[in-house]
Design a protein around this motif. Structure first.
Motif, PDB file in Angstrom:
ATOM      1  N   ARG A  15       0.915  -1.155   0.065  1.00 14.53           N
ATOM      2  CA  ARG A  15       0.083   0.114  -0.063  1.00 14.53           C
ATOM      3  C   ARG A  15       0.974   1.333  -0.016  1.00 14.53           C
ATOM      4  N   TYR A  16       0.703   2.068  -1.012  1.00 10.79           N
ATOM      5  CA  TYR A  16       1.540   3.419  -1.016  1.00 10.79           C
ATOM      6  C   TYR A  16       1.070   4.134   0.240  1.00 10.79           C
ATOM      7  N   ASP A  17       2.094   4.907   0.542  1.00  7.81           N
ATOM      8  CA  ASP A  17       1.947   5.638   2.119  1.00  7.81           C
ATOM      9  C   ASP A  17       0.686   6.590   1.862  1.00  7.81           C
ATOM     10  N   GLY A  41      -3.229  -6.228 -17.992  1.00  8.69           N
ATOM     11  CA  GLY A  41      -4.424  -5.759 -16.931  1.00  8.69           C
ATOM     12  C   GLY A  41      -4.811  -4.484 -17.166  1.00  8.69           C
ATOM     13  N   PRO A  42      -6.101  -3.909 -16.442  1.00 10.34           N
ATOM     14  CA  PRO A  42      -6.746  -2.754 -16.774  1.00 10.34           C
ATOM     15  C   PRO A  42      -5.727  -1.533 -16.192  1.00 10.34           C
ATOM     16  N   THR A  43      -6.080  -0.493 -16.730  1.00  8.04           N
ATOM     17  CA  THR A  43      -5.088   0.620 -16.048  1.00  8.04           C
ATOM     18  C   THR A  43      -5.508   0.906 -14.552  1.00  8.04           C
ATOM     19  N   GLY A  44      -4.490   1.103 -13.815  1.00  5.50           N
ATOM     20  CA  GLY A  44      -4.638   1.197 -12.374  1.00  5.50           C
ATOM     21  C   GLY A  44      -4.452   0.014 -11.508  1.00  5.50           C
ATOM     22  N   CYS A  45      -4.441  -1.381 -12.539  1.00  4.61           N
ATOM     23  CA  CYS A  45      -4.376  -2.565 -11.397  1.00  4.61           C
ATOM     24  C   CYS A  45      -3.211  -2.870 -10.764  1.00  4.61           C
ATOM     25  N   GLY A  46      -2.329  -2.052 -11.147  1.00  4.31           N
ATOM     26  CA  GLY A  46      -1.073  -2.296 -10.247  1.00  4.31           C
ATOM     27  C   GLY A  46       0.167  -2.958 -11.064  1.00  4.31           C
ATOM     28  N   LYS A  47       0.117  -2.882 -12.505  1.00  2.93           N
ATOM     29  CA  LYS A  47       1.538  -3.462 -13.159  1.00  2.93           C
ATOM     30  C   LYS A  47       2.708  -2.633 -12.820  1.00  2.93           C
ATOM     31  N   SER A  48       2.719  -1.340 -12.849  1.00  8.14           N
ATOM     32  CA  SER A  48       3.990  -0.601 -12.723  1.00  8.14           C
ATOM     33  C   SER A  48       4.344  -0.689 -11.152  1.00  8.14           C
ATOM     34  N   THR A  49       3.145  -0.942 -10.405  1.00 12.35           N
ATOM     35  CA  THR A  49       3.525  -1.005  -8.910  1.00 12.35           C
ATOM     36  C   THR A  49       4.227  -2.335  -8.643  1.00 12.35           C
ATOM     37  N   MET A  61      12.287   3.669  -2.802  1.00 20.71           N
ATOM     38  CA  MET A  61      11.850   5.058  -3.036  1.00 20.71           C
ATOM     39  C   MET A  61      10.519   5.486  -2.757  1.00 20.71           C
ATOM     40  N   HIS A  62       9.693   4.757  -3.036  1.00 27.32           N
ATOM     41  CA  HIS A  62       8.174   4.695  -2.867  1.00 27.32           C
ATOM     42  C   HIS A  62       7.914   3.903  -1.500  1.00 27.32           C
ATOM     43  N   GLY A  63       7.495   4.804  -0.458  1.00 21.14           N
ATOM     44  CA  GLY A  63       7.266   4.139   1.116  1.00 21.14           C
ATOM     45  C   GLY A  63       6.045   3.762   1.093  1.00 21.14           C
ATOM     46  N   ASP A 171       8.222  -1.330 -19.117  1.00 23.25           N
ATOM     47  CA  ASP A 171       7.034  -0.921 -18.832  1.00 23.25           C
ATOM     48  C   ASP A 171       6.459  -0.109 -20.038  1.00 23.25           C
ATOM     49  N   GLU A 172       5.546  -0.880 -20.747  1.00 21.44           N
ATOM     50  CA  GLU A 172       5.010  -0.235 -21.770  1.00 21.44           C
ATOM     51  C   GLU A 172       5.730   0.293 -22.981  1.00 21.44           C
ATOM     52  N   PRO A 173       6.978  -0.259 -23.205  1.00 21.60           N
ATOM     53  CA  PRO A 173       8.068   0.010 -24.081  1.00 21.60           C
ATOM     54  C   PRO A 173       7.530   0.481 -25.480  1.00 21.60           C
ATOM     55  N   GLU A 204       2.766  -4.839 -21.586  1.00 24.72           N
ATOM     56  CA  GLU A 204       2.263  -4.391 -22.701  1.00 24.72           C
ATOM     57  C   GLU A 204       0.930  -4.470 -23.142  1.00 24.72           C
ATOM     58  N   HIS A 205       0.393  -3.411 -23.782  1.00 26.79           N
ATOM     59  CA  HIS A 205      -0.998  -3.227 -23.829  1.00 26.79           C
ATOM     60  C   HIS A 205      -1.360  -3.897 -25.483  1.00 26.79           C
ATOM     61  N   ARG A 206      -0.281  -3.811 -26.254  1.00 32.13           N
ATOM     62  CA  ARG A 206      -0.666  -4.602 -27.481  1.00 32.13           C
ATOM     63  C   ARG A 206      -0.260  -6.199 -27.568  1.00 32.13           C
TER      64      ARG A 206
HETATM   65  N1  LIG Z   1       3.383   6.763  -6.163  1.00 28.48           N
HETATM   66  C1  LIG Z   1       2.194   6.477  -5.817  1.00 28.48           C
HETATM   67  N2  LIG Z   1       1.619   6.970  -4.606  1.00 28.48           N
HETATM   68  C2  LIG Z   1       0.335   6.666  -4.578  1.00 28.48           C
HETATM   69  N3  LIG Z   1      -0.477   5.873  -5.218  1.00 28.48           N
HETATM   70  C3  LIG Z   1       0.097   5.517  -6.472  1.00 28.48           C
HETATM   71  C4  LIG Z   1       1.439   5.760  -6.913  1.00 28.48           C
HETATM   72  N4  LIG Z   1       1.686   5.262  -7.965  1.00 28.48           N
HETATM   73  C5  LIG Z   1       0.501   4.749  -8.430  1.00 28.48           C
HETATM   74  N5  LIG Z   1      -0.368   4.612  -7.499  1.00 28.48           N
HETATM   75  C6  LIG Z   1      -1.658   4.325  -7.578  1.00 28.48           C
HETATM   76  O1  LIG Z   1      -1.690   2.823  -7.554  1.00 28.48           O
HETATM   77  C7  LIG Z   1      -2.650   2.156  -8.402  1.00 28.48           C
HETATM   78  C8  LIG Z   1      -1.846   1.445  -9.280  1.00 28.48           C
HETATM   79  O2  LIG Z   1      -1.070   2.064 -10.327  1.00 28.48           O
HETATM   80  P1  LIG Z   1      -0.146   1.218 -11.263  1.00 28.48           P
HETATM   81  O3  LIG Z   1       0.546   2.685 -11.871  1.00 28.48           O
HETATM   82  O4  LIG Z   1       0.633   0.145 -10.687  1.00 28.48           O
HETATM   83  O5  LIG Z   1      -1.107   0.961 -12.111  1.00 28.48           O
HETATM   84  P2  LIG Z   1      -1.092   0.424 -13.885  1.00 28.48           P
HETATM   85  O6  LIG Z   1      -1.545  -0.950 -13.730  1.00 28.48           O
HETATM   86  O7  LIG Z   1       0.656   0.343 -14.182  1.00 28.48           O
HETATM   87  O8  LIG Z   1      -1.772   1.395 -14.660  1.00 28.48           O
HETATM   88  P3  LIG Z   1      -1.456   1.751 -16.161  1.00 28.48           P
HETATM   89  O9  LIG Z   1      -1.919   0.553 -17.094  1.00 28.48           O
HETATM   90  O10 LIG Z   1      -2.340   2.935 -16.431  1.00 28.48           O
HETATM   91  O11 LIG Z   1       0.043   2.207 -16.345  1.00 28.48           O
HETATM   92  C9  LIG Z   1      -3.357   3.384  -9.016  1.00 28.48           C
HETATM   93  O12 LIG Z   1      -4.636   3.542  -8.325  1.00 28.48           O
HETATM   94  C10 LIG Z   1      -2.275   4.672  -8.736  1.00 28.48           C
HETATM   95  O13 LIG Z   1      -3.036   5.720  -8.672  1.00 28.48           O
END
Ligand SMILES: Nc1ncnc2c1ncn2[C@@H]1O[C@H](COP(=O)(O)OP(=O)(O)OP(=O)(O)O)[C@@H](O)[C@H]1O
Ligand SMILES: [Mg+2]
Length: 285
Positions: A15-17, A41-49, A61-63, A171-173, A204-206
């Motif tokens: 969980r982000y702070d 996965g859909p936007t915002g599902c947590g892939k980049s996280t 870096m992200h607490g 990440d989505e190169p 990758e979305h495509r």
């Molecule tokens: N640094 C951050 N601090 C707080 N919340 C964050 C941070 N980065 C991402 N989030 C939240 O975490 C959730 C997941 O974000 P993430 O970027 O992992 O999604 P994603 O699957 O990569 O989406 P996308 O396809 O749009 O890139 C989102 O609700 C986003 O708002």
């Protein structure tokens, strides 16, 4: 026994702070050495996280609230420095602007190597071989602002590859690239895997660009892994496919034809294989 997996998530939640909810929820995942894995996965599902958790940006870096463990090539991410992880896993961002910042592409590649304490002779060799591998020797002395997005993306990849990571995280190169350049970029990545042997994780979305070359397709939804299998299995047999992942046209065609009793011998995910199949059999309506 020798460890097969190179990336391992054990009951991992984060969980982000600044957020109230956990973004990743009890992830258990193993990625094997030399596998090419797509994360969708859909936007915002947590892939980049999830990717940030592999390279250590999370938690260093992200607490936030961190549960469970992530292990990368035998290092426990939470217990080691981010610089130690950088030697194992290289990360190419969606936007290469964030990644190349020196006066020339050559300087940029050297900068990364200097940070790892590489000697001058080795640096020169590495820079030359990586530029030639990616066929971008002509870009060596150009400044980042003189490059197209596709060239920048390759330059960013060169900077990462020069450090010879065992793991490459993308990440989505291709999101800034035109369709042809995107295909070229993915082919380069696939060639590299064959030549160098690397574990690769791509968001990758495509999906149509990558399903033909990937070993696994992982689908993340609302912070949980809902599928993790061979792309053919996932695209053709999963009951949990969500439209947001952009199911490739060929997979939709395959599913529809199979439903109308078209008798396929193999599961098909690429245009090339579909053409072969159509040629092989005469289609009875
Ligand atoms: N640094 C951050 N601090 C707080 N919340 C964050 C941070 N980065 C991402 N989030 C939240 O975490 C959730 C997941 O974000 P993430 O970027 O992992 O999604 P994603 O699957 O990569 O989406 P996308 O396809 O749009 O890139 C989102 O609700 C986003 O708002
Ligand atoms: Mg993302």
């Amino acid at each position: 026994m020798k460890e097969k997996s190179i990336i391992k998530f054990e009951n991992f939640s984060f969980r982000y702070d600044s957020a109230n909810e956990f973004i990743l929820k009890n992830i258990n995942l193993e990625i094997n050495k030399n596998e090419l894995v797509i994360l969708a996965g859909p936007t915002g599902c947590g892939k980049s996280t999830l990717l940030r958790s592999i390279i250590g940006l999370i938690p260093h870096m992200h607490g936030g609230e961190y549960k469970g463990r992530v292990i990368v090539d035998q290092l426990v991410v939470n217990d080691v420095k981010i610089t130690d992880l950088a030697k194992k896993a290289g990360f190419v961002f969606q936007n290469p602007e964030n990644q190349i910042f020196m006066f020339s592409i050559e300087r940029d590649i050297v900068f990364g190597l200097e940070n790892l304490g590489t000697s001058r002779t080795i640096m020169k060799e590495r820079v030359d071989s990586i530029l030639s591998l990616l066929k971008i020797e002509h870009l060596a002395t150009k400044a980042p602002h003189e490059l197209s997005d596709g060239e920048k993306q390759k330059a960013a990849l060169a900077g990462i590859l020069a450090m010879q990571p065992k793991i490459l995280i993308l990440d989505e190169p291709t999101s800034l690239l035109d369709p042809k350049t995107a295909i070229d970029f993915i082919n380069i990545v696939n060639d590299l895997r064959k030549k160098i042997g690397m574990t690769i994780v791509i968001v990758e979305h495509r999906l149509d660009l990558v399903v033909g070359i990937a070993d696994k397709l992982i689908i993340l939804s609302n912070g949980k892994i809902i599928e993790n299998n061979n792309p053919k299995q996932v695209l053709h047999y999963s009951n949990q496919l969500i439209p947001e992942i952009g199911i490739p046209v060929i997979s939709r065609l395959y599913r529809n034809l199979a439903k109308s009793n078209y008798d396929f011998d193999n599961v098909i995910v690429t245009v090339k294989d579909m053409v072969k199949e159509m040629r092989r059999k005469k289609f009875n309506d």
